[in-house]
Design a protein around this motif. Structure first.
Motif, mmCIF file in Angstrom:
data_model
loop_
_atom_site.group_PDB
_atom_site.id
_atom_site.type_symbol
_atom_site.label_atom_id
_atom_site.label_comp_id
_atom_site.label_asym_id
_atom_site.label_seq_id
_atom_site.Cartn_x
_atom_site.Cartn_y
_atom_site.Cartn_z
ATOM 1 N N LEU A 526 0.834 -1.210 0.000
ATOM 2 C CA LEU A 526 0.000 0.000 0.000
ATOM 3 C C LEU A 526 0.870 1.262 0.000
ATOM 4 O O LEU A 526 0.597 2.211 -0.752
ATOM 5 C CB LEU A 526 -0.919 -0.001 1.225
ATOM 6 N N LEU A 527 1.934 1.265 0.838
ATOM 7 C CA LEU A 527 2.816 2.438 0.910
ATOM 8 C C LEU A 527 3.486 2.696 -0.438
ATOM 9 O O LEU A 527 3.596 3.845 -0.877
ATOM 10 C CB LEU A 527 3.877 2.248 1.997
ATOM 11 N N ARG A 528 3.922 1.613 -1.094
ATOM 12 C CA ARG A 528 4.551 1.781 -2.403
ATOM 13 C C ARG A 528 3.550 2.309 -3.422
ATOM 14 O O ARG A 528 3.872 3.166 -4.239
ATOM 15 C CB ARG A 528 5.158 0.451 -2.871
ATOM 16 N N LYS A 529 2.332 1.794 -3.348
ATOM 17 C CA LYS A 529 1.282 2.231 -4.276
ATOM 18 C C LYS A 529 0.947 3.705 -4.072
ATOM 19 O O LYS A 529 0.673 4.431 -5.036
ATOM 20 C CB LYS A 529 0.026 1.374 -4.068
ATOM 21 N N MET A 530 1.012 4.166 -2.814
ATOM 22 C CA MET A 530 0.706 5.567 -2.510
ATOM 23 C C MET A 530 1.907 6.481 -2.733
ATOM 24 O O MET A 530 1.805 7.696 -2.573
ATOM 25 C CB MET A 530 0.225 5.688 -1.050
ATOM 26 N N GLY A 531 3.044 5.882 -3.108
ATOM 27 C CA GLY A 531 4.201 6.690 -3.467
ATOM 28 C C GLY A 531 5.131 7.032 -2.318
ATOM 29 O O GLY A 531 5.970 7.931 -2.445
ATOM 30 N N ASP A 675 12.329 8.264 -12.673
ATOM 31 C CA ASP A 675 13.432 8.503 -11.745
ATOM 32 C C ASP A 675 13.073 8.014 -10.348
ATOM 33 O O ASP A 675 11.895 7.927 -9.980
ATOM 34 C CB ASP A 675 13.748 10.007 -11.666
ATOM 35 N N ILE A 676 14.144 7.760 -9.531
ATOM 36 C CA ILE A 676 13.918 7.325 -8.151
ATOM 37 C C ILE A 676 13.190 8.414 -7.373
ATOM 38 O O ILE A 676 13.594 9.575 -7.381
ATOM 39 C CB ILE A 676 15.266 6.999 -7.460
ATOM 40 N N GLY A 677 12.118 8.047 -6.744
ATOM 41 C CA GLY A 677 11.404 8.983 -5.877
ATOM 42 C C GLY A 677 10.410 9.875 -6.585
ATOM 43 O O GLY A 677 9.752 10.699 -5.955
ATOM 44 N N ILE A 678 10.241 9.699 -7.909
ATOM 45 C CA ILE A 678 9.357 10.637 -8.609
ATOM 46 C C ILE A 678 7.899 10.449 -8.196
ATOM 47 O O ILE A 678 7.148 11.410 -8.060
ATOM 48 C CB ILE A 678 9.529 10.509 -10.143
ATOM 49 N N VAL A 679 7.490 9.190 -7.970
ATOM 50 C CA VAL A 679 6.110 8.937 -7.543
ATOM 51 C C VAL A 679 5.857 9.567 -6.180
ATOM 52 O O VAL A 679 4.813 10.187 -5.929
ATOM 53 C CB VAL A 679 5.830 7.411 -7.490
ATOM 54 N N SER A 680 6.869 9.422 -5.297
ATOM 55 C CA SER A 680 6.748 10.026 -3.967
ATOM 56 C C SER A 680 6.649 11.538 -4.072
ATOM 57 O O SER A 680 5.844 12.169 -3.379
ATOM 58 C CB SER A 680 7.953 9.628 -3.115
ATOM 59 N N ASN A 681 7.433 12.126 -4.967
ATOM 60 C CA ASN A 681 7.397 13.586 -5.131
ATOM 61 C C ASN A 681 6.039 14.057 -5.622
ATOM 62 O O ASN A 681 5.518 15.082 -5.179
ATOM 63 C CB ASN A 681 8.486 14.034 -6.113
ATOM 64 N N ILE A 682 5.458 13.289 -6.553
ATOM 65 C CA ILE A 682 4.128 13.661 -7.084
ATOM 66 C C ILE A 682 3.071 13.573 -5.993
ATOM 67 O O ILE A 682 2.269 14.490 -5.799
ATOM 68 C CB ILE A 682 3.762 12.746 -8.283
ATOM 69 N N SER A 683 3.065 12.448 -5.262
ATOM 70 C CA SER A 683 2.040 12.268 -4.229
ATOM 71 C C SER A 683 2.224 13.266 -3.088
ATOM 72 O O SER A 683 1.251 13.710 -2.478
ATOM 73 C CB SER A 683 2.071 10.831 -3.692
ATOM 74 N N ILE A 692 -7.029 19.401 -1.523
ATOM 75 C CA ILE A 692 -7.025 18.404 -2.597
ATOM 76 C C ILE A 692 -6.849 17.021 -1.986
ATOM 77 O O ILE A 692 -5.961 16.816 -1.171
ATOM 78 C CB ILE A 692 -5.899 18.676 -3.614
ATOM 79 N N VAL A 693 -7.709 16.084 -2.360
ATOM 80 C CA VAL A 693 -7.635 14.707 -1.839
ATOM 81 C C VAL A 693 -7.300 13.768 -2.994
ATOM 82 O O VAL A 693 -7.915 13.849 -4.062
ATOM 83 C CB VAL A 693 -8.975 14.280 -1.196
ATOM 84 N N MET A 694 -6.333 12.896 -2.791
ATOM 85 C CA MET A 694 -5.970 11.919 -3.819
ATOM 86 C C MET A 694 -6.859 10.690 -3.663
ATOM 87 O O MET A 694 -6.853 10.042 -2.614
ATOM 88 C CB MET A 694 -4.489 11.542 -3.680
ATOM 89 N N ARG A 695 -7.631 10.369 -4.704
ATOM 90 C CA ARG A 695 -8.505 9.190 -4.657
ATOM 91 C C ARG A 695 -7.748 7.931 -5.064
ATOM 92 O O ARG A 695 -7.929 6.879 -4.471
ATOM 93 C CB ARG A 695 -9.706 9.387 -5.600
ATOM 94 N N SER A 696 -6.934 8.039 -6.099
ATOM 95 C CA SER A 696 -6.165 6.854 -6.513
ATOM 96 C C SER A 696 -5.004 7.285 -7.406
ATOM 97 O O SER A 696 -4.989 8.396 -7.941
ATOM 98 C CB SER A 696 -7.052 5.869 -7.279
ATOM 99 N N ILE A 697 -4.057 6.395 -7.521
ATOM 100 C CA ILE A 697 -2.905 6.623 -8.390
ATOM 101 C C ILE A 697 -2.531 5.284 -9.016
ATOM 102 O O ILE A 697 -2.462 4.264 -8.330
ATOM 103 C CB ILE A 697 -1.717 7.238 -7.592
ATOM 104 N N ASN A 698 -2.352 5.271 -10.315
ATOM 105 C CA ASN A 698 -2.045 4.021 -11.017
ATOM 106 C C ASN A 698 -1.034 4.344 -12.110
ATOM 107 O O ASN A 698 -1.369 5.023 -13.087
ATOM 108 C CB ASN A 698 -3.325 3.424 -11.615
#
Length: 739
Positions: A526-531, A675-683, A692-698
């Motif tokens: 779940l943590l990886r999926k949420m970035g 790049d490393i960490g880009i998903v984390s940076n976006i989230s 703003i609430v994030m409903r999902s990320i895929n």
């Protein structure tokens, strides 16, 4: 104050002595006094005596006579002139309220009033009951006085007072005055090169504070004075002859150390008077060319040690390797005639000049710690004193020496040093980490202030705290001292750990309430999926209420069902309609934003088209459906051209006219480098915006590139545009498109 009936009496003896000193001052200063200075001064003092405005001090001494005696020392031993003398004689009248600074200015000039103002400022510092033994207080005095003559007058005044209190009955006041002379005024005199006054202050303070030790040494010195002078002469004469024979140019100074210096050595070496090696000190100063300095110093050393046996343990060679402060000299102790130890110092004129006036001023190598850029500043004053320059030009010695340091008081009178620009918060952390962490403000000189307030020299600072206060990240920008910043960083780290533990317990409790067991592998997925790359950041966002525990539980269940193949099979969906994976019809049904349709019609039944997902603020139009309902489309909807072309008669005007509390599900297509960490940076960008609430990320990744969809909840298109703008700034993101 004394009762009015205790009239001040100026004795005949005091009058005679006062007139004598005044005449001497007039003769010494000559034309320095203006024509009417002394008549105006006499007139003021006469009227003060007649009005019974004069009071004897705590020792019963006549303040007018004391002021005249102080003025005599200031003129004779220091070289002060007219302004300083008048300030000495008049400042007590201003202090007592019998004269104002404005009156002084108009009668005697701005120079006199300025010095008196400085003396009164210093008196105010004493009212803070400072710890006078500290180096900090000495430095505060130097920076606070504004005019250097103020400090010189204070030294002269203390020398005079110490001379007058030998036989007074008030022994407690005598002790207090003597301690100040030892701790404060003697080091100040030393710093300024007033060595004679410094030695006198030290000797007199020893006389009053350690009576027996003083008279023990004094009696021994007196008993041998003639013999000692003869001894020094007998030591110097043959040395001079040998030095001359060697062709050296030089002069020799011979002296006996002061009583105070001898006593300090007796205590340090734990021996009696007879055990002091260097009771006699001889200084050989060579007039040597620059290229022959070391050679001639060692030549003089060789001559002296050939004549007298040296003590090898007492050799100090600061010629080959100078002290860190630049001091250069040879110190040797030799066994002179009659088997008496004599200290000999060998240096050149240049070395002597550096030691006396340069960066290696004498007080530094005597163990008094130097501060900041004070050396050059004090050296120039010392040079002016020794050269006998007109000290009326001392305006140049203003308090510009402490451009980098300030000194402030604690409520108890302790004095602390800080770099210039520090705030109340810096002060709080200097006292204690806990005080700093709980600081909510402070008091400067009794007035409430913010903890952002800058401190200045002489301020008395008190800290206000609250047990509910916690350190914050922005405090790092408020504090100036590295010590405070380090403590804040440590406190923030500890707070983050505590908040993380709190958030973890909160989440576990919520899971337990819903009777859901937490699987570590599923939570990691779940943590990886949420970035999130770090678990600590995940719990931090829960603690800061940026992530809702209920939302986390929903997402956890989805991941759990997926990992354990518990999802119901369904028809595979294409990427084009990915945004419908988590339909947010519940939000659309509850839409309370107001739309005006056609000719100002309100209240018509409408729904938002799923092909273009219009949100509040988008330019929109209405489309009448077959069933009679109205669908709202964005003006740039991909289907708009076809609808206008084929069904133009069904299109009606529409505009937003009122904002409610609605939120809209919007899908963004993001493409970029994996790049490393880009998903984390976006989230992180999305989670940091509380609206703003994030409903999902895929997101899928292939060959170093990623592409994916973000579904977010927000309430208008201004928020959406701002989010898109922020996402485009993320390093590696190439494209962000609303779909």
């Amino acid at each position: 104050m004394l009762p009015m009936e205790e009239k001040f009496i100026y004795t005949d003896e005091e009058k005679e002595r006062s007139e004598q000193i005044l005449t001497e001052l007039q003769d010494t200063l000559g034309q320095s006094f203006l024509e009417n200075d002394l008549p105006k001064l006499r007139n003021h003092l006469s009227r003060s005596i007649a009005a019974n405005a004069i009071r004897r001090n705590v020792f019963g001494l006549n303040p007018i006579l004391c002021a005249l005696q102080t003025a005599a020392i200031a003129v004779k031993d220091i070289g002060l002139k007219r302004d300083s003398v008048l300030a000495i004689l008049l400042h007590q009248s201003v202090q007592d309220g019998n004269l104002t600074l404005e009156e002084i200015d108009s009668r005697f000039g701005e120079g006199v009033s300025k010095i008196i103002h400085g003396l009164i400022r210093i008196r105010m510092l004493y009212q803070k009951t400072p710890v006078i033994e500290s180096e900090n207080f000495r430095n505060l005095l130097l920076s606070f006085a504004e005019d250097m003559r103020v400090i010189l007058i204070m030294i002269a005044d203390r020398v005079n007072l110490m001379r007058q209190i030998r036989d007074v009955e008030n022994k407690e006041a005598q002790r207090s005055v003597s301690e100040e002379a030892s701790y404060l005024y003697a080091p100040l005199a030393h710093k300024l090169g007033l060595y004679q006054l410094k030695s006198e202050l030290e000797d007199l303070s020893l006389k009053y504070l350690e009576h027996d030790a003083y008279y023990l040494i004094k009696d021994k010195l007196n008993a041998t004075k003639a013999a000692r002078d003869a001894y020094i002469s007998s030591f110097i004469t043959p040395v001079s002859e040998h030095l001359k024979a060697a062709g050296l140019k030089f002069h020799i100074k011979g002296r006996t150390k002061s009583i105070h210096s001898i006593w300090q050595k007796m205590k340090k070496q734990k021996c009696g008077f007879e055990g002091i090696y260097d009771l006699f000190a001889i200084r050989i100063i060579l007039d040597s060319p620059a290229d022959k300095e070391k050679m001639q110093c060692w030549q003089a050393y060789s001559i002296v040690t050939d004549m007298y046996q040296p003590n090898p343990k007492r050799l100090r060679d600061w010629l080959s390797v100078p002290k860190s402060n630049g001091y250069e000299c040879l110190h040797i102790t030799v066994l002179g005639p009659d088997k008496k130890w004599v200290e000999v110092q060998i240096r050149t004129e240049r070395m002597d000049e550096i030691a006396e006036h340069g960066l290696a001023a004498h007080w530094r190598y005597k163990g008094v710690k130097a501060e900041g850029g004070m050396d050059d500043w004090l050296a120039s004053i010392r040079a002016a004193l020794e050269a006998g320059d007109n000290l009326e030009v001392m305006d140049q010695f203003k308090s510009d020496l402490y451009e980098k340091e300030i000194y402030v008081f604690t409520p108890k009178g302790d004095l602390l040093k800080f770099p210039k620009g520090v705030t109340v918060l810096d002060f709080a952390y200097h006292i204690h980490s806990k005080i700093g962490n709980q600081c909510v403000g402070g008091k400067i000189n009794g007035k409430n202030v913010s903890f952002r307030t800058e401190l200045h020299s002489g301020d008395t600072v008190e800290i206000l705290t609250s047990t509910t206060q916690k350190p914050k990240q922005e405090w790092l920008n408020i504090c100036k001292s590295s010590r405070a910043k380090a403590k804040i960083r440590l406190a923030l780290k500890e707070t983050q750990v505590k908040d993380g533990l709190y958030a973890k317990e909160l989440l576990e409790r919520r899971f337990k309430n819903k009777k859901i067991d937490i699987e570590e592998a599923t939570m990691g997925h779940l943590l990886r999926k949420m970035g999130f790359k770090e678990v600590s950041e995940f719990y931090k966002q829960i603690a800061e209420e940026k992530l809702d525990p209920n939302y986390i539980i929903e997402e956890y269940q989805k991941v759990y069902n997926h990992d354990h193949n518990l999802n119901q099979p369904k028809e595979a969906e294409s990427a084009e309609n990915f945004e419908f994976e988590n339909p947010s019809t519940e939000f659309l049904k509850k839409n309370d934003d107001v739309l005006v349709i056609d000719q100002n019609l309100k209240g018509l039944d409408f729904s938002l088209a799923k092909c273009c997902h219009p949100i509040y603020g988008d330019p929109v139009f209405g489309f009448v459906t077959v069933s009679g309902g109205i669908k709202i489309h964005r003006c740039d909807c991909p289907n708009a051209p076809e609808m206008r072309k084929r069904f133009g008669y069904r299109i009606v005007k529409a505009r937003w006219s009122g904002k409610g509390t609605s939120q809209y599900a919007i899908t963004l297509r993001v493409i970029g480098n994996d790049d490393i960490g880009i998903v984390s940076n976006i989230s992180n960008i999305i989670s940091k915006d509380e609206k703003i609430v994030m409903r999902s990320i895929n997101i899928d990744s292939h060959d170093g590139l990623f592409s994916g969809n973000l579904v977010v909840l927000l309430d208008d298109n201004s928020k959406l545009n701002m989010l898109i703008k922020k996402l485009r700034t993320v390093k590696g993101v190439k494209e962000v498109v609303r779909i």
